[in-house]
Design a protein around this motif. Structure first.
Motif, mmCIF file in Angstrom:
data_model
loop_
_atom_site.group_PDB
_atom_site.id
_atom_site.type_symbol
_atom_site.label_atom_id
_atom_site.label_comp_id
_atom_site.label_asym_id
_atom_site.label_seq_id
_atom_site.Cartn_x
_atom_site.Cartn_y
_atom_site.Cartn_z
ATOM 1 N N ARG A 1 58.344 12.716 -33.260
ATOM 2 C CA ARG A 1 59.341 13.784 -33.155
ATOM 3 C C ARG A 1 59.150 14.597 -31.883
ATOM 4 N N HIS A 2 57.898 14.810 -31.472
ATOM 5 C CA HIS A 2 57.561 15.609 -30.281
ATOM 6 C C HIS A 2 56.791 14.704 -29.310
ATOM 7 N N PRO A 3 57.490 13.905 -28.520
ATOM 8 C CA PRO A 3 56.839 12.858 -27.714
ATOM 9 C C PRO A 3 55.812 13.340 -26.704
ATOM 10 N N ALA A 4 55.889 14.579 -26.240
ATOM 11 C CA ALA A 4 54.894 15.065 -25.282
ATOM 12 C C ALA A 4 53.489 15.046 -25.871
ATOM 13 N N ASP B 1 58.931 20.643 -24.603
ATOM 14 C CA ASP B 1 59.851 21.096 -25.648
ATOM 15 C C ASP B 1 60.823 20.008 -26.106
ATOM 16 N N LEU B 2 60.679 18.798 -25.599
ATOM 17 C CA LEU B 2 61.584 17.706 -25.953
ATOM 18 C C LEU B 2 61.354 17.260 -27.393
ATOM 19 N N GLU B 3 62.430 17.135 -28.130
ATOM 20 C CA GLU B 3 62.346 16.688 -29.520
ATOM 21 C C GLU B 3 63.222 15.452 -29.693
ATOM 22 N N ALA B 4 62.681 14.455 -30.381
ATOM 23 C CA ALA B 4 63.430 13.219 -30.624
ATOM 24 C C ALA B 4 64.519 13.445 -31.662
ATOM 25 N N ASP B 5 65.513 12.583 -31.610
ATOM 26 C CA ASP B 5 66.598 12.593 -32.588
ATOM 27 C C ASP B 5 66.310 11.580 -33.679
#
Length: 157
Positions: free
Chosen positions: A28-31, A41-45
């Motif tokens: 969900r939070h690839p970083a 702050d990138l979140e997967a769909d």
């Protein structure tokens, strides 16, 4: 065309997922697993349902004697190393997709790179060759490197 950003942050060994819940969190939070290749702050769909359903889907995908949580993590760590080695950076929200056929589940995880379609296809071919050499190409988790994906603000549907 945008320049590919230099990847400098490394994933610490303590960040390695040890449970299905932790694996879901890094998907969900690839970083958390990809390091600087992904904005923090990138979140997967996950369009098929609620993220609370993903642990059950992963358990179903792991319902095979040749695959384990460690195998999933090894594939994601190989992905992180590949992105870091080649200084590739995500552009757009990753997309998690679960496919089911009868009682078998598999998971597709699409990572959008800061590249055009032709360049992303070339890197995806090279990535698959690396995974194949490590015996990580097949299995219930398919990771794909694709061209620039959609960007949106948090909270936007």
């Amino acid at each position: 065309m945008n320049e590919v950003n230099l990847v400098t942050r490394e994933t610490r060994p303590t960040d390695r997922p040890r449970t299905i819940a932790e694996l879901v969190n890094v998907l969900r939070h690839p970083a958390l697993i990809l390091g600087a290749a992904a904005p923090e702050d990138l979140e997967a769909d996950y369009d098929e349902g609620d993220w609370a359903e993903v642990p059950a889907e992963i358990r179903a995908a792991l319902d095979h004697p040749d695959h384990s949580l460690e195998w999933f993590v090894a594939k994601l760590e190989a992905t992180a190393r590949f992105l870091k080695t080649h200084r590739l950076r995500l552009h757009g929200h990753p997309w998690l997709h679960v496919m089911r056929f009868r009682d078998t589940a598999s998971i597709s995880y699409v990572l959008h790179l800061d590249l055009d379609s032709d360049a992303a296809d070339t890197w995806n071919e090279r990535f698959n060759a690396v995974l194949d050499a490590k015996d990580l190409l097949g299995g219930p988790l398919y990771v794909a490197l694709r061209m620039r994906g959609p960007l949106r603000s948090r909270g936007q549907d």
